[in-house]
Design a protein around this motif. Sequence first.
Motif, mmCIF file in Angstrom:
data_model
loop_
_atom_site.group_PDB
_atom_site.id
_atom_site.type_symbol
_atom_site.label_atom_id
_atom_site.label_comp_id
_atom_site.label_asym_id
_atom_site.label_seq_id
_atom_site.Cartn_x
_atom_site.Cartn_y
_atom_site.Cartn_z
ATOM 1 N N VAL A 11 0.800 -1.215 0.000
ATOM 2 C CA VAL A 11 0.000 0.000 0.000
ATOM 3 C C VAL A 11 0.836 1.268 0.000
ATOM 4 O O VAL A 11 0.408 2.300 -0.493
ATOM 5 N N THR A 25 -3.796 10.129 4.654
ATOM 6 C CA THR A 25 -3.984 8.926 3.844
ATOM 7 C C THR A 25 -3.924 7.675 4.707
ATOM 8 O O THR A 25 -4.730 6.758 4.547
ATOM 9 N N GLN A 26 -2.984 7.644 5.657
ATOM 10 C CA GLN A 26 -2.890 6.492 6.545
ATOM 11 C C GLN A 26 -4.148 6.354 7.401
ATOM 12 O O GLN A 26 -4.628 5.244 7.626
ATOM 13 N N LEU A 29 -6.831 4.937 5.241
ATOM 14 C CA LEU A 29 -6.581 3.511 5.029
ATOM 15 C C LEU A 29 -6.984 2.698 6.251
ATOM 16 O O LEU A 29 -7.577 1.624 6.124
ATOM 17 N N PHE A 66 -0.570 -3.395 4.443
ATOM 18 C CA PHE A 66 -0.265 -2.185 5.204
ATOM 19 C C PHE A 66 1.095 -2.218 5.890
ATOM 20 O O PHE A 66 1.640 -1.175 6.231
#
Length: 196
Positions: A11, A25-26, A29, A66
Motif C-alpha cells: 500500500v 492517507t494512513q 486507510l 499495510f
Amino acid sequence: MTTATTTRPLVFLALPQEGAARLATQFLLAITGTLLLTLSAKTKVMLGPVDLSMQTLAVLLIAAAFGMRLGVATLLLYMAEGAMGFPVFQGTPEKGIGIAYMLGSTGGYLAGFVVMAAIVGWAADRGWDRHPIKLFNAMLVAEGVMMAMGFAWLAMLIGPEKSWQFGVVPFIVGDLIKVALAASLVPAVWSLLKRS
C-alpha cells in the motif's frame, strides 16, 4: 541489492510521502481497513459444522498490504470501535456489544488478531509479501499464535477440552485455506503490478 521501495508493503507505493497528506492517507486507510474487517466479520461461509467468517482472511490481507505499523494501528482502531459499542464483531449486536462482548468467548481471538497483524506486517516490511512460501510460513505462524491465544482464553472460560473441541478443531481446515489464499493473492498482486 534491494531498494527501500522494493521492500516496502504494497500500500505504501501509492501513499503521499510528506507530512499531513501522508498521515491523512494512513488514517483513511485505517478506517477503510476497519470497514473491511467489519464486513468480513459479518460474511459467513458454511464449511462443515460451523459458520466461518472471512475475518481471518481480512486480517492477513490488511497486514500484508499495510505493513506492521499501519496494520497493527488498523486492528487497534477496530478493537477501539468494538469497545465503544459499535457492532463491528461477528456476534454483535446479537450476543452483546462493547467490552462485555470482547471479554466473552471470542476475547482471545480478538487479541490474537492484533498479534497476527504484527507478525504478518513484520514479514511484509521485510519483503516476504513477494514470496508465496515465505509469506505462507509467516501467515501460518501468525495463525497459530492467534489460535493459541483464542484457545487459552476460551480454556479459562469453559475448560481446555471443550475449548479445543469447539474453539480450535472446527476452524483448522477453513483457516488453513484462508492462509493459503492470502499467501497466494498478495504475491500475485505484486507480480501484476511489476508487469504493469
